[in-house]
Every structure is written in structure tokens, then in C-alpha cells.
Design an enzyme around this catalytic site. Structure first.
Site, short mmCIF file in Angstrom:
data_model
loop_
_atom_site.label_atom_id
_atom_site.label_comp_id
_atom_site.label_asym_id
_atom_site.label_seq_id
_atom_site.Cartn_x
_atom_site.Cartn_y
_atom_site.Cartn_z
CE LYS A 36 30.35 49.25 -39.32
NZ LYS A 36 30.61 50.30 -40.28
CB VAL B 203 38.26 48.11 -39.42
CG1 VAL B 203 38.86 49.09 -38.41
CG2 VAL B 203 37.68 46.91 -38.71
CE LYS C 263 33.86 51.20 -38.36
NZ LYS C 263 33.56 52.62 -38.51
P1 NAP Z 1 22.44 51.29 -46.11
O1 NAP Z 1 22.63 52.52 -46.92
O2 NAP Z 1 21.46 51.30 -44.99
O3 NAP Z 1 22.01 50.12 -47.15
C1 NAP Z 1 21.59 48.86 -46.75
C2 NAP Z 1 21.06 48.11 -47.98
O4 NAP Z 1 20.73 46.79 -47.58
C3 NAP Z 1 19.81 48.72 -48.60
O5 NAP Z 1 19.88 48.65 -49.99
C4 NAP Z 1 18.66 47.81 -48.09
O6 NAP Z 1 17.61 47.66 -49.01
C5 NAP Z 1 19.39 46.48 -47.97
N1 NAP Z 1 18.81 45.64 -46.93
C6 NAP Z 1 18.81 45.86 -45.60
N2 NAP Z 1 18.18 44.86 -44.96
C7 NAP Z 1 17.77 44.00 -45.92
C8 NAP Z 1 17.05 42.78 -45.91
N3 NAP Z 1 16.61 42.23 -44.78
N4 NAP Z 1 16.82 42.16 -47.08
C9 NAP Z 1 17.24 42.71 -48.24
N5 NAP Z 1 17.92 43.85 -48.33
C10 NAP Z 1 18.18 44.50 -47.17
O7 NAP Z 1 23.81 50.77 -45.52
P2 NAP Z 1 25.30 51.19 -45.95
O8 NAP Z 1 25.66 52.49 -45.33
O9 NAP Z 1 25.48 51.00 -47.39
O10 NAP Z 1 26.15 50.09 -45.14
C11 NAP Z 1 26.24 48.77 -45.58
C12 NAP Z 1 27.27 48.03 -44.73
O11 NAP Z 1 28.54 48.65 -44.88
C13 NAP Z 1 26.99 48.04 -43.23
O12 NAP Z 1 27.46 46.83 -42.67
C14 NAP Z 1 27.83 49.20 -42.73
O13 NAP Z 1 28.16 49.08 -41.36
C15 NAP Z 1 29.04 49.05 -43.61
N6 NAP Z 1 29.84 50.25 -43.80
C16 NAP Z 1 29.25 51.41 -44.17
C17 NAP Z 1 30.02 52.54 -44.39
C18 NAP Z 1 29.42 53.85 -44.80
O14 NAP Z 1 30.16 54.82 -44.90
N7 NAP Z 1 28.12 53.91 -45.05
C19 NAP Z 1 31.41 52.45 -44.23
C20 NAP Z 1 31.99 51.23 -43.85
C21 NAP Z 1 31.19 50.14 -43.64
P3 NAP Z 1 16.66 48.89 -49.45
O15 NAP Z 1 17.56 49.84 -50.19
O16 NAP Z 1 15.63 48.30 -50.32
O17 NAP Z 1 16.14 49.48 -48.17
N1 HSE Z 2 29.14 54.58 -39.50
C1 HSE Z 2 30.51 54.29 -39.75
C2 HSE Z 2 31.35 55.51 -39.44
C3 HSE Z 2 30.69 53.90 -41.19
O1 HSE Z 2 30.79 56.59 -39.25
O2 HSE Z 2 32.56 55.36 -39.32
C4 HSE Z 2 32.06 53.36 -41.46
O3 HSE Z 2 32.23 52.12 -40.88
#
Ligand code: NAP
Ligand code: HSE
Length: 430
Positions: free
Chosen positions: A105, A132, A205
């Protein structure tokens, strides 16, 4: 049988969820989308990190060029988060003919226009359901099922982390930091949780939802944002006593070619359906002129709920590939609506202030409000300590500018000790 080669950029919380779903339902993909899905490459920052999921040797890489230039890879799923390098990688992948799925987002709320116009240029698709509401279908309904409507209002809880924190603070008496740490452990929070608690994640969002709902480009900078850091256990306790709870809301509405877009904590009556949306759950009301009120509810964050939306998008793209249709991701912002300045927004307010407990103090405050056209719905004195009284005021609907101007004067009165908090109230109705 078709084989579709897919690459993941990111193997964190959501990326690993995608791998789990792809591996667990392996025998279903051919039946569901008439193709075998092969996860060919996965980009990470640290190739040595221990992961929850195991992948065949050679799949994990730290070289993004290897992915975007691979002619066999048809779909790139970006789950790294943040703006750069995600923006560059997505644009390059599009230019190399890949379709995109993303949950990002941050990127869409600031560079949505650039990315969508690149998709149009290169005739490739981008799907972003997970950006979102995590696992809740919101983007597809707005882009398709509700397209018959002029959408009047979009309002809801769109951040799981802050909803989790507020729920734990109000229902279990936990402190802010303890609840935030739990949300981080559960994988709800952003890499930098400031984005969650400061309201920025919700604002991004809302920018995406409002752009789709009102057919006009809304960027992060257009959204008025206030986070939950000033909400104290005392505010939550007062709200409860008065028959309310406090939630971080994203509110967008459209009227007379003008739209309102704001994210801030708000008191809502305990009888309001959003009052019972707790923990990491999200819920969004969408009101259209034909459909009336609809409400979408579910897990707004977390590994598998978010990965559910990502894999759903992947399947939609594979179906497009199979039927040889592409270029669906055109920009739907065909209007240019003005953003209403926050000072012009009308709502109710909850105000908590400390004043000297003396005759005439309340009359002085009421007279400042009166001079600014601020009408009071209720005023309660909640106890006093030494000669300081705590006043809790709820206003009728007034313009933001009028209440802020009143407070500037009230703050300077010699009888005012502190304006403790001003929180908007939604759902009072007058
Ligand atoms: P996360 O746990 O921080 O994971 C990020 C991943 O991306 C890690 O594997 C990291 O590698 C890799 N990465 C980051 N920067 C990089 C780079 N420059 N080059 C190569 N790899 C890189 O994040 P997440 O929670 O999964 O979220 C991912 C996306 O989904 C984000 O846009 C977030 O806003 C969205 N999102 C998340 C959730 C949620 O509940 N978590 C819900 C909705 C949307 P390493 O593992 O090697 O560090
Ligand atoms: N950090 C976000 C939340 C993940 O807490 O809603 C989902 O987009």
C-alpha cells in the site's frame, strides 16, 4: 497442461504464507486455474536467514535482476514492502513483460498512477487485493461488483495493529507498548510500526480505497492523519462509561464533487457495528446509491489471511494468461474531485480538559464555544483533585475549524490547566 512460472520478491511474514498456501494446496491448482504453478525464484535480502518454509535449492536468491530478466517468469509477486527498491523492481518487471501481484500500500498510495500507466503501456496486469484489509475482499468488489453505484461513503477499521492495541488496552488493561509488541510478534505490524501507530498505514489504505470508490486520484498526502499514540487508558475508560469505544477509523466520503478523506481515532457508540470489530480484525462500510450499506469484515493482517488475497490475485492473473486476456489494470480515476480542507469537515467531538474548580469557569468555557457556534451536547464534571476539576464535553456536529479556534482561546484562559485530549466522535448523528 500449462505451467506458470512465478517469482516472489520477499519471504517474510506474507511471503512465507504464500509459499505455505502454494505448497499445501499443490494438487488443487490445476483444477482451480488449469495450470501448474511453479515458484521458480524467491528474492530475499539475507539468503542465510532461517525460514519457516523450505524451498528447493537454487530458488532463493538475492539478485533481483535474475528474476526480472528471466523470460520464463510470467508473474512477479512483490511482498517486500516500502517504496524503494519495490517501485524499481515492479517497474522493471513490468517492462520485461511480467504481471504483478502486490500487497504494497505504501507504493500504491504514492505511485499508483505511475504504476498503472506503466501497466497500460506494456499491457500487463497488476492485482493488489492484499494491500487493503489483508484477507478481506475489498479491491475487487470496488473495481467490479459495486461498479453500478455512485459510492457515497467508505468508512472502517483498516489497520490490524492499532485495532489490536486498542482492543487489548480497553478490554484487558494492557499498556500500549505491551500490546504493540504482541502485534509485532503476531506479524501484524509493519517493519517500522510507526506507520501503524501514527495512522499512516491506514491513511495509505484509505487513499487506495477512496481512489477506487470515488474515481479520483487520492494520494497519501491528501489524507488528514492522526494516529493512536495520544489515546490513553483514561480516554478509553471515559469512552466506555459514556457508552462508547475508541477505534482508529479511515473515513472517506464524496459530495458535490468534493471528497473528505481522514484517518483518526474516534469514539463510536457501543451499539455501532464497528464497535465490536476487535483484535486484528478489520471492517469496512461501503455505502452506494443503489446497493445502500454493505459491510466487509475479516482478518485485516497476518500471514495466511493476507497470503489468501495474494494467491487469489495470482489465480486471477493465471486465468487471464490462460484465456489470453491482459491489460485489465487500467486507471479508474477518470474524475478530478477536490479534497475538502480538514477545517471544513463537520463532526462531533469529545473533549477532556482540566480546569480550576471555581464558580464561573464552566460559564467562561461555554461562552467561548458559543462565540464560535460550537453547541454542546453534554458536559460532565468527572471528579476533582485538589482544586482542579476534570471536564468531559461532547459537542453536537460542528466544523473542525470552529472547535480548533475555540480551543486556542480556551487554552489561554487563566482557569484552564490542560486540554488533555480532543477526539472526534462518529455515529452520533447530530
Ligand atoms: P516482512 O515480514 O518485513 O518481509 C519482507 C521481506 O522482504 C523479507 O523476506 C525481506 O528479506 C525482503 N526484503 C525487504 N527488502 C528487500 C530488498 N531490498 N531486497 C530483497 N529482499 C528484501 O514484511 P511482510 O509483513 O511480509 O509484508 C510484506 C508486504 O505485505 C508489505 O508491503 C506489507 O505492507 C504488506 N502487508 C503485510 C501484512 C501483514 O499482516 N504482515 C498484511 C497486509 C499487507 P529478508 O527476509 O532476507 O530480510
Ligand atoms: N500493518 C498492517 C496492519 C498490515 O496492521 O493492518 C496489514 O496491512
Amino acid at each position: 497442461m500449462n505451467k506458470v512460472n512465478v517469482a516472489l520478491l520477499g519471504l517474510g511474514t506474507v511471503g512465507q504464507g504464500v509459499v505455505k498456501i502454494l505448497q499445501n494446496n499443490k494438487d488443487q491448482w490445476v483444477k482451480r486455474c488449469n495450470a501448474e504453478i511453479k515458484l521458480k525464484k524467491v528474492l530475499v535480502k539475507n539468503t542465510q536467514k532461517k525460514r519457516e518454509t523450505s524451498l528447493p535449492p537454487g530458488v532463493i536468491t538475492s539478485d533481483w535482476q535474475e528474476i526480472v530478466t528471466d523470460p520464463e517468469i510470467q508473474v512477479v509477486i512483490e511482498l517486500m514492502g516500502g517504496i524503494e527498491p519495490a517501485r524499481t523492481y515492479i517497474l522493471e518487471a513490468l517492462k520485461h513483460g511480467k504481471h504483478i501481484v502486490t500487497a504494497n500500500k505504501d507504493l500504491l498510495a504514492e505511485h499508483g498512477e505511475e504504476i498503472l500507466s506503466t501497466c497500460k503501456e506494456v499491457e500487463r496486469d497488476i492485482y493488489f487485493e492484499a494491500s487493503v484489509g489483508g484477507g478481506i475482499p475489498l479491491i475487487n468488489p470496488l473495481k467490479q461488483s459495486l461498479l453500478a453505484n455512485n459510492i457515497e461513503k467508505v468508512m472502517g477499521i483498516v489497520n490490524g495493529t492499532t485495532n489490536y492495541i486498542l482492543t487489548k488496552m480497553s478490554q484487558e488493561g494492557k499498556n500500549f507498548l505491551e500490546a504493540l509488541q504482541e502485534a509485532q510478534t503476531l506479524g501484524y505490524a509493519e517493519a517500522d510500526p510507526t506507520a501503524d501507530v501514527a495512522g499512516l498505514d491506514a491513511a495509505r489504505k484509505l487513499a487506495i480505497l477512496a481512489s477506487l470508490a470515488f474515481h479520483t486520484r487520492v494520494k497519501l498526502q491528501d489524507v488528514y492523519v492522526e494516529g493512536i499514540t495520544k489515546i490513553s487508558p483514561e480516554d478509553l475508560a471515559y469512552a466506555q462509561k459514556l457508552g462508547y469505544t475508541i477505534k482508529l477509523l479511515g473515513i472517506g466520503s464524496s459530495q458535490d464533487n468534493q471528497i473528505e478523506v481522514r484517518v483518526h481515532p474516534a469514539l463510536i457508540p457501543l451499539s455501532h457495528p464497528l464497535a465490536n470489530v476487535n483484535d486484528s480484525f478489520n471492517a469496512v462500510f461501503i455505502q452506494g446509491d443503489a446497493v445502500g450499506e454493505t459491510m466487509f469484515y475479516g482478518r485485516g493482517a497476518g500471514q495466511l489471511p493476507t497470503a489468501s488475497s495474494v494467491v487469489g490475485d495470482l489465480i486471477a492473473i493465471i486465468k487471464n494468461i490462460n484465456s489470453n486476456t491482459k491489460g485489465h489494470s487500467v486507471c479508474t480515476c477518470y474524475e478530478r474531485k477536490k479534497i475538502k480542507p480538514m477545517g471544513e469537515v463537520k463532526t462531533n467531538y469529545f473533549l477532556r480538559l482540566h480546569v480550576l474548580d471555581r464558580p464561573g469557569v464552566l460559564a467562561g468555557i461555554a461562552s467561548v464555544f458559543g462565540d464560535h457556534g460550537v453547541s454542546l451536547a453534554s458536559v460532565v464534571q468527572k471528579g476533582c483533585f485538589q482544586d482542579i476539576a476534570e471536564l468531559v464535553v461532547i459537542t453536537h456536529q460542528v466544523k473542525e475549524k470552529d472547535i480548533q479556534d475555540s480551543l486556542q482561546i480556551i487554552k489561554k484562559l487563566s482557569t484552564t490547566k490542560e486540554i488533555v485530549n480532543l477526539i472526534r466522535v462518529e455515529g452520533m448523528g447530530c
